[in-house]
Design an enzyme around this catalytic site. Structure first.
Site, PDB file in Angstrom:
ATOM      1  N   ARG A 254     -10.646  10.336   1.214  1.00  0.00           N
ATOM      2  CA  ARG A 254     -10.621  11.054   2.484  1.00  0.00           C
ATOM      3  C   ARG A 254     -11.885  11.899   2.671  1.00  0.00           C
ATOM      4  NH1 ARG A 254      -4.056  12.035   2.463  1.00  0.00           N
ATOM      5  NH2 ARG A 254      -3.603   9.812   2.770  1.00  0.00           N
TER       6      ARG A 254
ATOM      7  N   LYS B 132       0.861  -1.182   0.000  1.00  0.00           N
ATOM      8  CA  LYS B 132       0.000   0.000   0.000  1.00  0.00           C
ATOM      9  C   LYS B 132       0.896   1.230   0.000  1.00  0.00           C
ATOM     10  CE  LYS B 132      -3.778   2.305   2.466  1.00  0.00           C
ATOM     11  NZ  LYS B 132      -4.678   2.240   3.645  1.00  0.00           N
TER      12      LYS B 132
ATOM     13  N   GLU C   9       7.202  -6.782   1.078  1.00  0.00           N
ATOM     14  CA  GLU C   9       6.102  -6.695   2.037  1.00  0.00           C
ATOM     15  C   GLU C   9       5.075  -7.814   1.812  1.00  0.00           C
ATOM     16  OE1 GLU C   9       5.452  -4.837   4.613  1.00  0.00           O
ATOM     17  OE2 GLU C   9       6.515  -2.927   4.455  1.00  0.00           O
TER      18      GLU C   9
ATOM     19  N   LYS D 118      -2.058  -1.665  -3.723  1.00  0.00           N
ATOM     20  CA  LYS D 118      -2.934  -0.487  -3.714  1.00  0.00           C
ATOM     21  C   LYS D 118      -2.075   0.772  -3.764  1.00  0.00           C
ATOM     22  CE  LYS D 118      -6.382   1.823  -0.788  1.00  0.00           C
ATOM     23  NZ  LYS D 118      -7.098   1.796   0.509  1.00  0.00           N
TER      24      LYS D 118
ATOM     25  N   SER E 261      -9.941   5.598  -5.109  1.00  0.00           N
ATOM     26  CA  SER E 261     -10.872   6.695  -5.367  1.00  0.00           C
ATOM     27  C   SER E 261     -10.360   7.678  -6.407  1.00  0.00           C
ATOM     28  CB  SER E 261     -11.161   7.425  -4.059  1.00  0.00           C
ATOM     29  OG  SER E 261      -9.956   7.944  -3.493  1.00  0.00           O
TER      30      SER E 261
ATOM     31  N   TYR F 295     -15.148   0.831  -7.513  1.00  0.00           N
ATOM     32  CA  TYR F 295     -16.431   1.481  -7.285  1.00  0.00           C
ATOM     33  C   TYR F 295     -17.376   1.273  -8.459  1.00  0.00           C
ATOM     34  CZ  TYR F 295     -13.708   3.500  -3.543  1.00  0.00           C
ATOM     35  OH  TYR F 295     -12.907   3.644  -2.435  1.00  0.00           O
TER      36      TYR F 295
END
Length: 334
Positions: free
Chosen positions: A212, A202, A239, A254, A280, A319
């Site tokens: 946000r 991320k 990671e 991400k 987003s 989305y």
């Protein structure tokens, strides 16, 4: 001498692109509705859904609109929903995240009861929506995120979300050891079948801006001390492999589109499913450009999801999940 044999190409890749039927038959990457997950926002205290201005078509749900949207999601045959809660009150420890009557845990109970047999109910396990400082963890007396104190809160959140009915916990906070810690506490308390989705790679991205607004983030400053540097490719793979070693069931990259190289690296090395989050800002950029008539909206959406799948994502959080699922069922993906 007839030179037609030497002047005309024998190898003609265009043969397989000539018609829509040929293109469908030879497609290397195919989209499936079950490989899509819909992120959803539920806000405490709403009597009706509230539009998110920077994400046209996306809303913060009231309880009633949330129930309707869950039913729509189930009918679309997508793979699942990822739930985010937006509380009315916040504090330094993010107490609302572990309150059984808190907005996210209550929404999880509703989703598990109403669509848990048909879709995978997933929950965001992070403190940022619930803290009054907006960080993903507990702060120490110097104002820095305390990794190990945060793990204690994550373990409490894991138990609360599992008790509410979540089937996959989305560990998005980027704390060292979060997978091992939550796996241990879940197993110890009788939740060995609850899966862990590790947001392994991320990145500290500018593309989270609209999110946000969606969660009414209280963040001041940035999250660069725990999210990855956008220039670091190898670190993303490292990671992910650490999370796999700690028993992550799924690993995540991400954002998606700006990190397709990392996604490809992780997909090539991971023994567990690899997911990607089309965040987003990626959504907002396409919607804004399309609203101005600068791009073909539908083609841009399809191309973006296809590229994420092509790079190696087994599932994509987007989305557009329900809209895209309808296109897939209609055969509108070529």
């Amino acid at each position: 001498m007839n030179n037609s044999a030497t002047s005309s190409p024998v190898v003609r890749p265009r043969r397989l692109r000539e018609t829509a039927a040929l293109r469908r038959a030879t497609a290397e990457t195919r989209l499936h509705a079950a490989d899509l997950v819909l992120p959803m926002f539920v806000r405490e205290g709403l009597s009706e859904p509230a539009p998110i201005l920077s994400m046209p078509g996306v809303v913060q749900h009231s309880t009633d609109s949330f129930r309707r949207a869950l039913a729509e999601a189930a009918e679309s045959s997508i793979g699942g929903v990822m739930l985010f809660g937006v509380p009315e009150h916040r504090d330094a420890l993010g107490s609302g995240a572990t309150d059984p009557q808190g907005v996210l845990n209550m929404a999880t109970e509703i989703a598990a009861a109403e669509i848990g047999d048909s879709l995978v109910v997933q929950t965001d396990l992070c403190l940022d929506e619930f803290t009054d400082h907006g960080h993903c963890g507990v702060l120490n007396d110097r104002g820095q995120v305390d990794n190990d104190a945060t793990l204690e809160r994550y373990c409490e959140m894991a138990l609360a979300q599992a008790a509410a009915g979540s089937r996959i916990l989305g560990l998005s906070g980027m704390m060292d050891g979060q997978v091992a810690a939550t796996r241990a506490v879940l197993d110890e308390h009788g939740y060995p079948d609850v899966a862990l989705l590790a947001y392994s790679a991320k990145y500290a991205s500018a593309l989270y801006g609209p999110f946000r607004e969606a969660v009414d983030s209280q963040l001041v400053g940035n999250r660069r001390s725990y999210q990855l540097d956008p220039g670091n490719r190898r670190e993303g793979l490292r990671e992910a492999l650490i999370d796999v070693s700690e028993a992550a069931d799924i690993v995540m990259v991400k954002p998606a589109l700006s990190y397709l190289d990392v996604l490809s690296d992780v997909a090539a090395a991971s023994p567990v499913p690899v997911w990607a989050y089309q965040v987003s800002g990626e959504y907002a950029m396409i919607e804004a450009a399309a609203a101005n008539g600068w791009i073909d909206r539908d083609r841009a959406i399809l191309e973006s999801i296809t590229s994420i799948t092509r790079a190696g994502a087994d599932t994509t959080l987007t989305y557009w999940a329900i809209e895209l699922a309808a296109w897939i069922h209609e055969g509108r993906t070529a």
